[in-house]
Design an enzyme around this catalytic site. Structure first.
Site, PDB file in Angstrom:
ATOM      1  N   ASN A  78      28.758   4.464  -7.986  1.00  0.00           N
ATOM      2  CA  ASN A  78      28.379   3.904  -9.288  1.00  0.00           C
ATOM      3  C   ASN A  78      28.717   2.420  -9.362  1.00  0.00           C
ATOM      4  O   ASN A  78      27.920   1.605  -9.848  1.00  0.00           O
ATOM      5  CB  ASN A  78      29.114   4.635 -10.412  1.00  0.00           C
ATOM      6  CG  ASN A  78      28.587   6.034 -10.665  1.00  0.00           C
ATOM      7  OD1 ASN A  78      27.542   6.419 -10.155  1.00  0.00           O
ATOM      8  ND2 ASN A  78      29.320   6.801 -11.451  1.00  0.00           N
ATOM      9  N   ARG A 406      11.356  10.220 -10.464  1.00  0.00           N
ATOM     10  CA  ARG A 406      12.184  10.383  -9.270  1.00  0.00           C
ATOM     11  C   ARG A 406      12.025  11.826  -8.798  1.00  0.00           C
ATOM     12  O   ARG A 406      12.258  12.764  -9.554  1.00  0.00           O
ATOM     13  CB  ARG A 406      13.670  10.144  -9.561  1.00  0.00           C
ATOM     14  CG  ARG A 406      14.020   8.757 -10.067  1.00  0.00           C
ATOM     15  CD  ARG A 406      15.534   8.608 -10.183  1.00  0.00           C
ATOM     16  NE  ARG A 406      15.914   7.478 -10.992  1.00  0.00           N
ATOM     17  CZ  ARG A 406      16.034   6.233 -10.540  1.00  0.00           C
ATOM     18  NH1 ARG A 406      15.784   5.997  -9.269  1.00  0.00           N
ATOM     19  NH2 ARG A 406      16.391   5.260 -11.342  1.00  0.00           N
ATOM     20  N   ARG A 436      14.266   2.440  -9.944  1.00  0.00           N
ATOM     21  CA  ARG A 436      15.200   1.667  -9.136  1.00  0.00           C
ATOM     22  C   ARG A 436      15.858   2.494  -8.047  1.00  0.00           C
ATOM     23  O   ARG A 436      16.361   3.588  -8.286  1.00  0.00           O
ATOM     24  CB  ARG A 436      16.273   1.037 -10.031  1.00  0.00           C
ATOM     25  CG  ARG A 436      17.230   0.118  -9.293  1.00  0.00           C
ATOM     26  CD  ARG A 436      18.212  -0.530 -10.225  1.00  0.00           C
ATOM     27  NE  ARG A 436      17.554  -1.521 -11.064  1.00  0.00           N
ATOM     28  CZ  ARG A 436      17.669  -1.574 -12.386  1.00  0.00           C
ATOM     29  NH1 ARG A 436      18.374  -0.664 -13.011  1.00  0.00           N
ATOM     30  NH2 ARG A 436      17.064  -2.525 -13.064  1.00  0.00           N
ATOM     31  N   HIS A 466       8.708   6.314 -17.882  1.00  0.00           N
ATOM     32  CA  HIS A 466       9.928   7.105 -17.759  1.00  0.00           C
ATOM     33  C   HIS A 466       9.777   8.503 -18.357  1.00  0.00           C
ATOM     34  O   HIS A 466      10.633   9.361 -18.183  1.00  0.00           O
ATOM     35  CB  HIS A 466      11.072   6.358 -18.456  1.00  0.00           C
ATOM     36  CG  HIS A 466      12.431   6.911 -18.193  1.00  0.00           C
ATOM     37  ND1 HIS A 466      13.218   7.497 -19.178  1.00  0.00           N
ATOM     38  CD2 HIS A 466      13.164   6.988 -17.060  1.00  0.00           C
ATOM     39  CE1 HIS A 466      14.361   7.889 -18.660  1.00  0.00           C
ATOM     40  NE2 HIS A 466      14.361   7.604 -17.379  1.00  0.00           N
ATOM     41  N   TYR A 499      22.266  17.996 -12.758  1.00  0.00           N
ATOM     42  CA  TYR A 499      22.166  17.352 -14.068  1.00  0.00           C
ATOM     43  C   TYR A 499      21.856  18.412 -15.122  1.00  0.00           C
ATOM     44  O   TYR A 499      21.082  19.336 -14.870  1.00  0.00           O
ATOM     45  CB  TYR A 499      21.033  16.325 -14.101  1.00  0.00           C
ATOM     46  CG  TYR A 499      21.173  15.126 -13.205  1.00  0.00           C
ATOM     47  CD1 TYR A 499      22.209  15.011 -12.269  1.00  0.00           C
ATOM     48  CD2 TYR A 499      20.253  14.091 -13.276  1.00  0.00           C
ATOM     49  CE1 TYR A 499      22.314  13.908 -11.452  1.00  0.00           C
ATOM     50  CE2 TYR A 499      20.342  12.974 -12.458  1.00  0.00           C
ATOM     51  CZ  TYR A 499      21.371  12.885 -11.545  1.00  0.00           C
ATOM     52  OH  TYR A 499      21.465  11.791 -10.730  1.00  0.00           O
ATOM     53  N   ARG A 596      27.036  10.094 -23.194  1.00  0.00           N
ATOM     54  CA  ARG A 596      27.664  10.224 -21.876  1.00  0.00           C
ATOM     55  C   ARG A 596      28.215   8.904 -21.367  1.00  0.00           C
ATOM     56  O   ARG A 596      29.327   8.833 -20.863  1.00  0.00           O
ATOM     57  CB  ARG A 596      26.645  10.752 -20.870  1.00  0.00           C
ATOM     58  CG  ARG A 596      27.229  11.007 -19.485  1.00  0.00           C
ATOM     59  CD  ARG A 596      26.142  11.148 -18.437  1.00  0.00           C
ATOM     60  NE  ARG A 596      25.563   9.875 -18.075  1.00  0.00           N
ATOM     61  CZ  ARG A 596      24.321   9.707 -17.628  1.00  0.00           C
ATOM     62  NH1 ARG A 596      23.516  10.743 -17.552  1.00  0.00           N
ATOM     63  NH2 ARG A 596      23.870   8.516 -17.301  1.00  0.00           N
ATOM     64  N   HIS A 624      22.647  14.865 -18.998  1.00  0.00           N
ATOM     65  CA  HIS A 624      21.454  14.029 -18.890  1.00  0.00           C
ATOM     66  C   HIS A 624      20.429  14.319 -19.979  1.00  0.00           C
ATOM     67  O   HIS A 624      19.507  13.532 -20.184  1.00  0.00           O
ATOM     68  CB  HIS A 624      20.819  14.239 -17.502  1.00  0.00           C
ATOM     69  CG  HIS A 624      19.803  13.220 -17.134  1.00  0.00           C
ATOM     70  ND1 HIS A 624      18.449  13.501 -17.083  1.00  0.00           N
ATOM     71  CD2 HIS A 624      19.931  11.925 -16.790  1.00  0.00           C
ATOM     72  CE1 HIS A 624      17.791  12.412 -16.712  1.00  0.00           C
ATOM     73  NE2 HIS A 624      18.661  11.441 -16.527  1.00  0.00           N
TER      74      HIS A 624
END
Length: 728
Positions: A78, A406, A436, A466, A499, A596, A624
């Site tokens: 991270n 993704r 990304r 997204h 997630y 979160r 998530h």
């Protein structure tokens, strides 16, 4: 010391500060200014405090040992991404002379200084956690991480042979002198800065040796379950790389570079080609961080700083192993007793496949009523994957449209889309190339989709797609019917096991028409600003959220009922919506926020946010899912966080949950997380985070563990065999 580690007791991780440069108290005269900088927490520092909560999992003795090791790796990974993107962006702003202040009142330069001050003790805490806590505990369980000096003669012989066979052929020592310029140091690579002395002339020389990333970071011994860091093995064998030279010293260092894409989309004739070119440039981004061994002398550090163009603020001395992300190699070792018990996602009771299941059965079940999915408690394989796979196989399905942000190239969903196209169905995949760090992978499998005849669209100029939506168009006896999935998570089977995400399966005609309009907007030239049920960013989401907040103010003021807002988000950053929440609190509306990660809102400020509570749950699974609740029964799920980028620069979708039973399920999720006293943290008005613990006589409640228990109980009550091997 019981369930709380020594680091937590010392306050290293259980009391987290995200201060602001101004005082907390609102203005003494008149109504408080809800846009005042002192009422906002800094985005970057708030994210760092989230990562500190991740590190807290590594220091918690209630977490299994190898899982604690993995949290060290996650913390380090991270932080790497934070420097590659966020710190890199701030440095570019400073270089460009940008002095614009953030809502909390900081300039880019001030943020960089604050980040540096905050990160240094966090790195020290992670290093201490690994070396002082986890490594000794691993040794008690027969798993040792040793320095080369601790290896006996027999194991040293084994290491010598291993080095000669596996390592030596890969190494390339690079001299630095007038005839050999300083070599390019790749992003996140671990290197050795070596000084050698010529035995004949006595002259000293500087060299760099790259620690190969293609080899395991931890080299196993032959006689026992023990490992030596690869860089230590290389250091011990440097005389073989520099024969005839005296090895004077060697110190590890690591470089982090700017890895954020700098894409001028409006000037790109071909978005795919532009991104491919920018990915090649990413390898040569400016250095934004230099990590060095704590013992490295200043004179060697000065050479590295000069050659890499790094100032003192960007140098981080580390007293232990560098690149802690690599400890996930040890966390992957086959020692089940040191892990969490594997979780097997259970079938959704209404979508239980059997040997006689037909593709059309999924659609028949959706026609019976909407389904709410909650992963990984509900199996992703038997729900979302089955939905898309059934659509690819069902002869009555005419078209499939899918957004992909993704995923993995070997995903069953990707394979299903390819099979559907091969069977002559109309298949559209909107692939977001600007996701990304997944850009290269997305390009690769998007080309495979194109080769199979799938219509691939690469997103919109200026907007990142997204939203997580699927549309299936099916011919039925009474005409054409549209089936949709709107979710909070990516169509990725790997992350679906790690997630927590939500999804809605529905054939509601209005929702189907909305998703159709959304895809027409994404693939064509339509300018769709209004939708029947969906809230879409950037078209309507921000304004509709503002209206829903103000509605709660009005009903509370009118006495119809108590105003109530509950949100579950990954990030809360948008200053205009935070100001709206402050106004709602001032009006008496009760607000519960489950955030979160980043939270720029300060709860509990007198006369401003004293009716707002902020909770963060960081546990085994990455939270998530996004949920919005306004009043007792108005629920929404979808892809959008409350950040300017999500509301203004991304295509997002939030879907209403209409069925009372599904609303009850969401209400239970919110209730559980707000009551969590094991993995939950509370944000205070001064910007500190405090971990919750059960009080005297309280029953410990881990919301994620409880959701697992309930999922199993639901299957058992329905007589469903959920023990199919599909471990988390």
């Amino acid at each position: 010391m019981g369930p709380v580690s020594e680091l937590e007791t010392r306050g290293v991780v259980d009391r987290q500060v995200d201060g602001a440069p101004a005082a907390l108290s609102p203005r003494a005269v008149g109504a408080p200014d809800v846009e005042a900088p002192e009422l906002y927490l800094n985005r970057e520092l708030s994210w760092l405090e989230f990562n500190r909560r991740v590190l807290a999992q590594a220091t918690d003795s209630r977490v299994p040992l190898l899982e604690r090791l993995r949290f060290v790796s996650i913390f380090s990974n991270n932080l790497d991404e934070f420097f590659m993107v966020r710190v890199a962006g701030l440095k570019r702003q400073v270089e460009a002379g940008v002095a614009r202040r953030t809502p909390d009142g900081r300039t880019p330069a001030e943020q960089l200084r604050a980040i540096s001050e905050r990160v240094r003790p966090m790195i020290e805490g992670a290093t201490d956690c690994l070396h002082d806590q986890l490594v000794p505990l691993l040794a008690r369980h027969g798993l040792s991480v040793l320095s080369i000096a601790e290896v006996d003669a027999e194991d040293r012989d084994h290491l010598n042979r291993w080095f000669a066979q596996h390592v030596f052929p890969v190494l390339t020592p690079l001299a630095v002198d007038p005839g050999h310029p300083f070599p390019y140091i790749s992003n996140l690579s671990l290197s050795l800065a070596v000084t050698v002395r010529d035995r004949e002339t006595g002259q000293r020389h500087f060299a760099r040796v790259k620690v190969p990333g293609v080899l395991p970071r931890f080299v196993p011994l032959a006689s026992r379950r023990a490992y030596v860091p690869l860089e230590e093995l290389i250091t011990a064998q440097l005389d073989r790389l520099f024969p005839g030279m005296e090895i004077v010293e060697s110190y590890a260092f690591r470089v982090t570079r700017n890895a954020d894409l700098d894409l001028e989309e409006d000037e790109a004739e071909d978005l795919l080609l532009a991104i491919q070119q920018e990915l090649r440039r990413r390898r040569f981004g400016a250095v934004v961080r230099l990590e060095v061994a704590d013992a490295m002398p200043d004179r060697i550090l000065a050479v590295l700083q000069d050659e890499l163009g790094v100032d003192d603020l960007d140098v981080y001395r580390v007293s232990g192993l560098l690149a802690l992300v690599d400890v996930d190699e040890l966390a992957d070792l086959d020692l089940p007793r040191l892990r969490w018990q594997p979780w097997t996602p259970v079938p959704h009771p209404r979508l239980v496949p059997d040997e006689e299941s037909q593709p059309g059965d999924v659609f028949a079940e959706i026609r019976r009523g909407d389904l709410l999915l909650h992963h990984p408690f509900d199996s992703f394989t038997s729900t979302v994957e089955r939905f898309i796979t059934a659509a690819s196989e069902d002869p009555d399905v005419l078209a499939i449209k899918q957004t992909l942000y993704r995923t993995s190239g070997d995903s069953p969903i990707v394979r299903a889309l390819i099979r559907a196209a091969e069977r002559g169905k109309q298949v559209v995949a909107l692939v977001e190339l600007k996701a990304r760090f997944d850009e290269e992978a997305n390009i690769s499998w998007a080309r495979a989709l194109e080769k199979a005849g799938v219509h691939v669209v690469y997103g919109l100029v200026g907007l990142k797609t997204h939203t997580k939506t699927s549309l299936v168009v099916r011919s039925e006896g009474d005409g054409i019917r549209r089936y949709v999935h709107v979710g909070t998570g990516n169509y990725n089977p790997a992350t679906a096991r790690l997630y927590t995400d939500l999804g809605l399966l529905s054939c509601d005609p209005a929702l189907g028409a909305d998703v159709t309009d959304l895809f027409n907007f994404l693939t064509g030239y339509a300018r769709q600003d209004t939708y029947r049920q969906l809230l879409i960013a950037p078209a309507s989401l921000r304004d509709r959220i503002r209206q829903l907040i103000r509605r709660e103010i009005e009903v509370h003021a009118g006495g119809q009922r108590d105003g109530m807002i509950r949100l579950k988000l990954n990030a809360l950053l948008d200053p205009s919506l935070i100001a709206e929440l402050y106004r709602a609190s001032q009006a008496g509306v009760r607000i519960d926020l489950i955030v979160r990660g980043i939270c720029a809102l300060r709860p509990g400020v007198p006369d401003v946010s004293d009716r707002i509570r902020v909770t963060s749950v960081v546990g085994r699974l990455l939270e998530h899912g996004r949920i919005m609740q306004f009043g007792p029964d108005d629920f929404w799920i979808g892809s959008a966080d409350w950040m300017p980028r999500n509301l203004d620069r991304r295509v997002e979708a939030m879907a209403p949950i209409r069925h009372p039973g599904l609303r009850d399920e969401l209400r239970d999720v919110m209730d559980l997380m707000l009551a969590d006293n094991v993995q939950a943290w509370t944000l205070h008005a001064d910007g500190t985070w405090a971990r919750r613990f059960p009080g005297d006589g309280d029953t410990p409640l881990d919301s994620q563990a409880e959701l697992m228990r309930r999922a199993r109980a639901r299957c058992e009550a329905a007589g469903i065999d959920w023990s199919v091997p599909n471990p988390l």
